[in-house]
Design a protein around this motif. Structure first.
Motif, PDB file in Angstrom:
ATOM      1  N   LEU A   1      -1.712   3.307   2.400  1.00 46.08           N
ATOM      2  CA  LEU A   1      -2.135   4.561   1.883  1.00 46.08           C
ATOM      3  C   LEU A   1      -1.764   5.308   3.356  1.00 46.08           C
TER       4      LEU A   1
ATOM      5  N   LEU B   1      -4.130   7.338  -4.092  1.00 46.72           N
ATOM      6  CA  LEU B   1      -5.459   7.087  -4.147  1.00 46.72           C
ATOM      7  C   LEU B   1      -5.799   6.774  -5.587  1.00 46.72           C
TER       8      LEU B   1
ATOM      9  N   TYR C   1     -12.654   6.100  -0.206  1.00 48.67           N
ATOM     10  CA  TYR C   1     -12.797   7.046  -1.151  1.00 48.67           C
ATOM     11  C   TYR C   1     -14.335   7.298  -1.475  1.00 48.67           C
TER      12      TYR C   1
ATOM     13  N   VAL D   1      -9.745   0.685   0.791  1.00 48.72           N
ATOM     14  CA  VAL D   1      -9.671   2.253  -0.027  1.00 48.72           C
ATOM     15  C   VAL D   1     -10.711   2.341  -0.935  1.00 48.72           C
TER      16      VAL D   1
ATOM     17  N   TYR E   1      -6.709  15.802   1.547  1.00 53.31           N
ATOM     18  CA  TYR E   1      -6.853  14.676   2.086  1.00 53.31           C
ATOM     19  C   TYR E   1      -5.723  14.819   3.280  1.00 53.31           C
TER      20      TYR E   1
END
Ligand code: ADP
Ligand code: ZN
Length: 610
Positions: A371, A382, A317, A313, A210
């Motif tokens: 984040l 996450l 994801y 988020v 990431y």
């Protein structure tokens, strides 16, 4: 077929060519075969499909798979048929004759799996059809589509609550790759699955790196990311607007990267063609809005890049999860800047929903900002969002080159005090650009026009650069100490700002690492770099096998991975088996594929013409 979990293991090896179950697969499959209901949460690439495919093969009757992904049903069915599974679908793209044929096959008990679009179940004729045949189970794929809290809500999914009443004896399994506790509860309630067993696999995708970088010149940053880290690799680039999709696809193409656009503004034909090319050809880049991607199970997507901040988020994801289903190293890369925050707040302020809806969206945005600005491991943040605890991962940007934390209290006070003075001394509200010009003491035309050079905060912030001040502004927003409003992104103080201005609160900020982490990979190689686990002497065989696969895929009009995955070809190239028996031991080579392709593969290995 024989029942029980022995039957399941037998199907796993004969049909799929795999020798063991992954994670909770075996338990889920056993539970379903025994007639139980299940709610399954597994990350993308975790192996959800087997959880209903195998019970459908073991139980008597046809497994009905409900999926919103009409455009992908043909591929899903092709992939099943390549394994020797009797599969079909019913959806609105079919000619009546084709549909009648499929219905007859179902009624005759000649189907193991039937894929169905959710809206079909609204028609009485479909319900009557299912009543006349034998349904072994219902699998509800992409189950988060029933949730309004989530990001992919499909009204047709609400009708699925009726399954339990109408077919109380048929086991149901709902599957999704994205669900916080809130979404999970909502899914269970709406699908009548409160009594179902919940199976939650780890959501970690350890092969995905990431990375979140501050946005400066997004197109250039993207280009150098692609060239340096994934030359020749397939990937998806997400943009918020159709216009930026088109612009970015053109930009990449002009720079020698084969890129295709995908968004709802393109006609259905172009969309279908671009999607098909992305699935079938090697190494294409798809530039898309979030309209693209759900259910795309291309295993070798090497990167997912976001040029704009995702709205939540969960969405982030889900989208990044499309990278690296094959377990090979992949990257999730996101460029984000102050303007994203301004734009998203504006979208929320002007969105059609009620207040509760806007609050939800706002909470989603805050979590996404947190984040982006974290100085902790991205992965543990996450996973924490999905209720899973974990330590630092060693495979995200903050782990690989940790940002320093610094005491930004004074910088924050300066920034907030400039906003305060503009409002209280001048009755004015401005965006971040003007505030930064004031702090830096820049005599721009706009500063002169408004006499901002006479403010006491004029020029008090020269210790930081413009981009550092932008970072301060972003982080103040991420921490809820500042907010933006309206069409022009004007800044407003919050309750938290008062605490900072009143010296009752310290502000810790992150310092961006000066250099981007590890931009070391080979440049310019036009084909995908050979994977790490392929011995160099096996590389030529691997290429020969790939060439053979490309020809076979083209001939049959299916994506190459439907024939064999890269991982399977790699194992074949490494082991170079000389007999069908040897070949059948390779993971991913089941009975049907062995019978169909076995001899051809041996011929390729033996040096014969493919
Ligand atoms: P999901 O639907 O959860 O995203 P898939 O069902 O598409 O994941 O599975 C991802 C990949 O992993 C597929 O290529 C599948 O064939 C493979 N796979 C699933 N289960 C196993 C297993 N037990 N052994 C080996 N490979 C598996
Ligand atoms: Zn990490």
């Amino acid at each position: 077929m024989s029942g029980g979990t022995d039957g399941a293991l037998d199907v796993l090896s004969r049909v799929f060519g795999y020798d063991s179950f992954r994670g909770p697969q075996q338990e889920i499959i056993g539970h379903l075969i025994a007639g139980g209901d299940a709610l399954v949460l597994m990350p993308t690439g975790g192996g959800k499909s087997l959880c209903y495919q195998i019970p459908a093969l073991v139980r008597r009757g046809t497994g009905v798979v409900i999926s919103p992904l009409i455009a992908l049903m043909q591929d899903q069915v092709d992939a099943m048929r390549a394994l020797g599974v009797r599969a079909g679908f019913l959806n609105s793209t079919q000619e009546p004759a084709e549909r009648r044929e499929m219905e007859a096959a179902f009624l005759a008990g000649d189907l193991d799996l039937l894929y169905l679009a959710p809206e079909r179940l609204r028609t009485e004729s479909t319900v009557a059809l299912l009543d006349r045949g034998t349904v072994s189970l219902f699998a509800i794929d992409e189950a988060h589509c029933v949730s309004q809290w989530g990001h992919d809500f499909r009204p047709d999914y609400l009708t699925l609550s009726g399954l339990r009443e109408h077919w109380p004896a048929v086991p149901r399994i709902a599957l999704t790759a994205t669900a916080t506790q809130a979404t999970r509860t909502e899914i269970a309630a709406r699908l009548g699955l409160q009594g179902a067993r919940h199976f939650v696999a780890s959501f970690d995708r350890p092969n995905i790196t990431y990375r979140i970088v501050p946005k400066a010149e997004p197109s250039r940053q993207l280009l150098s990311f692609l060239r340096n880290e994934h030359p020749g690799g397939a990937g998806i680039v997400y943009c918020l607007s159709r216009a930026s999709v088109d612009k970015t696809a053109e930009f990449l193409t002009a720079n020698g990267i084969t890129a295709l656009p995908y968004h709802a503004g393109l006609d259905a034909f172009t969309r279908a063609r671009n999607q098909a090319r992305f699935l079938r050809e090697d190494g294409l880049v798809m530039v898309a809005t979030i309209a693209f991607g759900m259910g795309i199970d291309k295993p070798d997507v090497r990167f997912v890049a976001h040029l704009d901040l995702p709205r939540s988020v969960e969405g982030y994801y889900q989208e990044t999860g499309r990278a690296g289903r094959d377990g090979q190293p992949s990257t999730a890369w996101l460029a984000y800047g102050l303007q994203d925050v301004v734009q998203q707040r504006k979208l929320i302020d002007t969105s059609a929903g009620d207040l509760a809806h806007r609050r939800r969206q706002s909470a989603h945005l805050d979590a996404m900002l947190a984040l982006c600005e974290t100085i902790e491991c991205r992965r543990s943040q996450l996973l924490g969002y999905f209720g899973e605890e974990s330590g630092a991962c060693g495979n995200c940007d903050t782990c690989l080159s940790p940002p320093e934390a610094w005491d930004g209290t004074i910088a924050a006070q300066k920034f907030l005090s400039a906003v305060y003075r503009l409002k209280h001394e001048r009755g004015q509200r401005f965006g971040a650009g003007q505030v930064i010009d004031i702090l830096l003491g820049r005599g721009t035309a706009k500063v002169a026009e408004h006499g901002h050079d006479s403010l006491t905060v004029f020029g008090v912030g020269t210790e930081l650069t413009e981009s550092q001040w932008r970072g301060v502004a972003r982080q103040l927003m991420a921490q809820g100490l500042l907010t933006v409003q309206g069409d022009y992104g004007t800044l407003e103080l919050t309750a938290g700002s008062d605490d900072v201005l009143g010296r009752r609160r310290e502000v810790m900020l992150r310092r961006e690492p000066e250099r981007p982490p590890r931009a070391r990979a080979a440049r310019a190689a036009k084909t995908a770099a050979p994977p790490d686990d392929l011995p160099s002497e096996a590389a030529p065989l691997f290429e020969k096998l790939r060439a053979w696969r490309a020809g076979a895929a083209k001939e049959q009009g299916v994506p190459a991975y439907v024939i064999f995955h890269d991982a399977t070809l790699r194992q074949i190239a490494t082991q170079a088996p000389s007999s069908l028996t040897g070949l059948s031991a390779v993971s991913g080579v089941g009975e049907a594929k062995l019978a169909r392709y076995g001899q051809q593969v041996l011929d390729v290995l033996g040096g014969g013409q493919p």
